[in-house]
Structure formats: structure tokens, C-alpha cells
Design a protein around this motif. Structure first.
Motif, short mmCIF file in Angstrom:
data_model
loop_
_atom_site.label_atom_id
_atom_site.label_comp_id
_atom_site.label_asym_id
_atom_site.label_seq_id
_atom_site.Cartn_x
_atom_site.Cartn_y
_atom_site.Cartn_z
N TYR A 50 -9.25 -30.15 38.76
CA TYR A 50 -9.79 -28.99 38.07
C TYR A 50 -10.10 -27.90 39.10
O TYR A 50 -10.14 -28.15 40.31
N PRO A 52 -12.84 -24.45 38.97
CA PRO A 52 -13.68 -23.54 38.19
C PRO A 52 -13.62 -22.08 38.66
O PRO A 52 -14.11 -21.19 37.96
N GLU A 75 -13.33 -27.58 34.44
CA GLU A 75 -14.45 -28.45 34.79
C GLU A 75 -14.06 -29.92 34.57
O GLU A 75 -13.25 -30.24 33.70
#
Length: 252
Positions: A50, A52, A75
Motif C-alpha cells: 500500500y 498512503p 492503507e
């Protein structure tokens, strides 16, 4: 909005402005974090990773106890209770196996069922105590063991079973021992059937407990006949209870 420019040194010693393009959006990356003037596109983060923030050159691995189930995710997500992920970069969590459980979310492992308990389902969040008449002396088990004939257990969550006293008997998986009939009051300790109850004693270890006034169903209070120790009902002695002269009570 004006594009961002990067000054690139050329092999001939000159220099020119080269457009970087737009920063990669969150959930994606590129070698320099930008689209490079449209010539290089941003790649979505793969499953198990992931990102962010925008303009990044790499994606982040999901931590142990977490997972990322899809591409282009911003996330990581906690593994739910009853599940775990042991290593990073997981794109799915595993359910706790039989004999194990996990009450909390975001965990890297499951917990083995304690002795006296069992777990017979997957993805469990708690243990179950072994019912009366059963026991379990090992951790991490999916079922309890039945008390053998001639033994009993009246409590939940037991690690062992207790032998029946002389003058009593029990079948398998018993939560108590039954007193021999008054016409056949004698039996050896650990008798597994009323056929072992006799009208006359047949050994020094064969003693009748008649006159005690209640049956045997707990390991917490014990009756002692000479050198033999017998479990009986827990709690205090009732008023006016008539005891066999050979018997005395010991609370442990």
C-alpha cells in the motif's frame, strides 16, 4: 498549473529542461514518483502492499497482523479477531486452526487452547471449557476426552478425572459416581459398573461408604477411609450427617 521541470545533463555537455509531469497518486508509484512527462505511467501498488502518500517511488509492505486484499490501496487493514497473518506483505489473513484462537485484531499468530479447554471450529475468538465428565490435559486440542469408567469429573475445564471411591461406581464420561445399592454396598475404588458392587467385602481395600449421606461428585473435598482417599461432593457437611466410623473428611 505549470509542469515541474528537471534539469538533465546531456552527454554533449549541454542541458535542457525536461518535464517531470504529475506526482503519482496515493496507492501507486513510479521509479521517480512522477509520470515523467507522460512517457512513464505510475504503477498501482500490488496486493499485500500500500502507499498512503503521493509522489512515491515504492509501496509499503503490509505488516504482520495486517493485509492488503487489492491493488492500488492506500492503507493496510487489520486481520480480524480469529485470524492472523504471520509475515508481512499478506494479501489475505488466515483463520485460526482447530485448537487455537485469537480474541484480538491485528495479530501475527493464534493462541493454543489452554489445558482443560478445547476449540472445535475455525476462526475462533475464545476457548470452550471441557464439560463435566470430560477432561483435557494437553494444550491446543480440538476436543475433550471422556472420563473412563470408574472415574468422574463434576467441574468444567478439568485437566483430569478423579477415581470413584470404594462403595461407588461410574460409567464413561460421568460427572459423578453413584453409590452401590444398599443390598450390595461393597466395591473397590475405581469401579466402573454396579456389577462390581458386592454384598460382602472381598479385600482390605473394599469399604462401604454407606451412612455418609450424599454421593461423590467433586475432587475438592475428599473422604479418607483408612489409607484410601476418595473424592466426594464439594462444600460443607450438612447438619445431622451420620458418618461411617471409619471415615473422616479432608478439605484440600
Amino acid at each position: 498549473m505549470l509542469p515541474t521541470f528537471l534539469v538533465v545533463a546531456l552527454a554533449l555537455g549541454g542541458a535542457r529542461a525536461f518535464p517531470l509531469g504529475n506526482p503519482c497518486p496515493a496507492g501507486s508509484f513510479s521509479p521517480n514518483g512522477f509520470t515523467s512527462g507522460g512517457q512513464t505511467s505510475c504503477e498501482p501498488c500490488v496486493k499485500g502492499t500500500y502507499q498512503p502518500e503521493t509522489g512515491k517511488t515504492v509501496c509499503l509492505d503490509a505488516a504482520a497482523g495486517y493485509y492488503v486484499p487489492a491493488t492500488g490501496v492506500l492503507e493496510q487493514t487489520e486481520c480480524p479477531a480469529g485470524h492472523f497473518s504471520a509475515e508481512g506483505k499478506a494479501h489475505a489473513c488466515e483463520a485460526c486452526d482447530l485448537g487455537s484462537y485469537q480474541p484480538a485484531a491485528g495479530q501475527p499468530a493464534c493462541i493454543a487452547a489452554e489445558v482443560g479447554t478445547y476449540i472445535n471450529v475455525y476462526a475462533a475468538t475464545r476457548t470452550l471449557p471441557c464439560p463435566a465428565g470430560t477432561y483435557q490435559e494437553e494444550a491446543g486440542q480440538s476436543r475433550c476426552k471422556a472420563c473412563l469408567s470408574g472415574t468422574f469429573n463434576s467441574i468444567q475445564g478439568a485437566e483430569a478425572c478423579c477415581p470413584c471411591c470404594a462403595g461407588t461406581f461410574s460409567g464413561p464420561a460421568s460427572a459423578r459416581c453413584d453409590v452401590c445399592p444398599s443390598s450390595r454396598p461393597f466395591s473397590k475404588p475405581g469401579s466402573g459398573d454396579d456389577v462390581n458392587c458386592k454384598a460382602l467385602p472381598y479385600g482390605s481395600d473394599t469399604i462401604s461408604p454407606h451412612g455418609v449421606g450424599f454421593a461423590y461428585d467433586s475432587c475438592e473435598v475428599k473422604m479418607v477411609f483408612g489409607s484410601a482417599t476418595c473424592p466426594i461432593t464439594g462444600g460443607t457437611l450438612g447438619a445431622g450427617l451420620t458418618l461411617n466410623p471409619q471415615a473422616r473428611f479432608v478439605i484440600e
